[in-house]
Design an enzyme around this catalytic site. Structure first.
Site, PDB file in Angstrom:
ATOM      1  N   GLY A  32       0.872  -1.209  -0.195  1.00  0.00           N
ATOM      2  CA  GLY A  32       0.021   0.114   0.038  1.00  0.00           C
ATOM      3  C   GLY A  32       0.931   1.187   0.196  1.00  0.00           C
ATOM      4  N   LYS A  56      -8.366  -4.553  12.898  1.00  0.00           N
ATOM      5  CA  LYS A  56      -7.144  -4.075  13.381  1.00  0.00           C
ATOM      6  C   LYS A  56      -6.682  -4.389  14.747  1.00  0.00           C
ATOM      7  CE  LYS A  56      -5.895  -0.901  10.335  1.00  0.00           C
ATOM      8  NZ  LYS A  56      -4.945  -1.375   9.444  1.00  0.00           N
ATOM      9  N   TYR A  99     -13.577  -2.826  10.540  1.00  0.00           N
ATOM     10  CA  TYR A  99     -11.903  -2.168  10.470  1.00  0.00           C
ATOM     11  C   TYR A  99     -11.802  -2.377  11.876  1.00  0.00           C
ATOM     12  CZ  TYR A  99      -8.618   1.404   9.753  1.00  0.00           C
ATOM     13  OH  TYR A  99      -7.355   2.150   9.612  1.00  0.00           O
ATOM     14  N   ARG A 135       0.854   5.582  -1.914  1.00  0.00           N
ATOM     15  CA  ARG A 135       0.537   6.980  -1.375  1.00  0.00           C
ATOM     16  C   ARG A 135       0.398   6.949   0.173  1.00  0.00           C
ATOM     17  NH1 ARG A 135      -5.426   6.050  -3.241  1.00  0.00           N
ATOM     18  NH2 ARG A 135      -6.319   5.296  -1.036  1.00  0.00           N
ATOM     19  N   ASP A 148      -2.049  -7.412  -5.696  1.00  0.00           N
ATOM     20  CA  ASP A 148      -3.060  -7.334  -4.662  1.00  0.00           C
ATOM     21  C   ASP A 148      -2.909  -8.216  -3.610  1.00  0.00           C
ATOM     22  OD1 ASP A 148      -5.637  -7.746  -3.188  1.00  0.00           O
ATOM     23  OD2 ASP A 148      -6.912  -8.061  -5.039  1.00  0.00           O
ATOM     24  N   VAL A 149      -2.682  -7.638  -2.514  1.00  0.00           N
ATOM     25  CA  VAL A 149      -2.235  -8.610  -1.369  1.00  0.00           C
ATOM     26  C   VAL A 149      -2.991  -9.806  -0.909  1.00  0.00           C
ATOM     27  CG1 VAL A 149      -0.525  -6.823  -0.528  1.00  0.00           C
ATOM     28  CG2 VAL A 149      -2.960  -6.887   0.480  1.00  0.00           C
ATOM     29  N   SER A 198      -4.314   0.237  14.383  1.00  0.00           N
ATOM     30  CA  SER A 198      -5.302   1.594  14.425  1.00  0.00           C
ATOM     31  C   SER A 198      -5.804   1.637  15.769  1.00  0.00           C
ATOM     32  CB  SER A 198      -6.456   1.558  13.383  1.00  0.00           C
ATOM     33  OG  SER A 198      -7.031   2.766  13.619  1.00  0.00           O
TER      34      SER A 198
END
Ligand code: NAP
Length: 260
Positions: free
Chosen positions: A20, A165, A161, A23, A70-71, A149
């Site tokens: 990733g 995480k 998410y 950016r 693509d992981v 996160s």
């Protein structure tokens, strides 16, 4: 020798792979590890997007290649690692940074929202790490950094998410237990609010101006500002250093205050 210069086998530069990294936080980590003296494989979905980061590293005098992968795809993940190894040398550093958001309240969340987020964060980190560890075991040295996160502590609208995480934290601690005897450390960074296209897209989805949103968030952050990708890159740089070899299985919250 400066502690920032990290020689690999036979004095060659250590090789880092950052996912990733076209950016945002991933690009900042790729730049920082290149500045630390590593050769960097810049991995992202689109090879042309990866090339922007890789070219900037090359222009700054570093060593980098761009890889499109693509992981979540098992063969693409292992091919990315093998290409990095063939072109740069055995992969000693892996940063699992690729991530996506598919936010929604639980009752509106689709199975696809759930599976996509689990896929990129957990399946992706698993596939990349399984592929890269073979090189690290061969080197008897490795550094794995996973991007968690503050949402791992719970965040409204992010049940997928937050679970992914939090899962990455358990993944990290287990890697530390299994791989320590090979000279490999595994640590996680749990960022708070960082100014990237990811948070910009969330502001747009919520219908608030990004600058107004950042100012509002900063009011609740003890250091009085939102984070930058460079703040996270500095933490990643530390975990990847030679001198951090006794730090493993840790989760570092980089959130401008005592989030955890
Ligand atoms: P970002 O700007 O959205 O960048 C994420 C990158 O990951 C994008 O280039 C994206 O490519 C790539 N990616 C997505 N799916 C991929 C896949 N399947 N395979 C390979 N690459 C893929 O995000 P960011 O803000 O820099 O966040 C980086 C990491 O930090 C993520 O894991 C995120 O969850 C975590 N994080 C961010 C914050 C924050 O406030 N920004 C806070 C805590 C944690 P495309 O553009 O082609 O989709």
């Amino acid at each position: 020798m400066s502690p920032d210069r990290i020689p690999g086998r036979d004095g060659a530069a250590r090789v880092a792979l950052v996912t990733g990294a076209a950016r945002g936080i991933g690009a900042a980590i790729a730049h920082r590890l290149a500045e630390d003296g590593m050769a960097v494989a810049v991995v992202d979905l689109d090879e042309q997007a990866s090339a922007r980061t890789a070219n900037a590293i090359l222009e700054a005098g570093g060593r980098a290649i761009a890889v499109g992968a693509d992981v979540t795809d098992e063969s693409a993940a292992s091919q990315a690692v093998e290409r990095a190894a063939a072109e740069l040398g055995p992969v000693g550093v892996l940063v699992n940074n690729a991530g996506i958001l598919r936010d929604n309240l639980l009752f509106k969340m689709t199975v696809d929202d759930w599976d996509s987020v689990m896929g990129v964060h957990l399946r992706g980190a698993f596939l990349m790490t399984r592929a890269a560890q073979a090189h690290m075991v061969g080197l008897k040295w490795g550094r794995i950094v996973n991007l968690s996160s503050t949402s791992a502590l719970g965040n409204r609208g992010q049940v997928n998410y937050a679970a992914a995480k939090a899962g990455l934290q358990g993944f990290t601690k287990t890697l530390a237990l299994e791989l320590g005897k090979f000279g490999i450390t595994a640590n996680a960074i749990a960022p708070g609010f960082i100014e990237t296209e990811m948070t910009q897209a969330t502001a747009a989805r919520l219908g608030v101006g990004f600058e107004d949103w950042k100012a509002a968030m900063a009011r609740d952050i003890p250091v009085g500002r939102v984070g930058s990708p460079a703040d996270i890159a500095a933490a990643a740089s530390f975990f990847c250093r030679e001198e951090a070899g006794y730090v493993s299985g840790q989760v570092l919250y980089v959130a401008g205050g005592p989030k955890a």
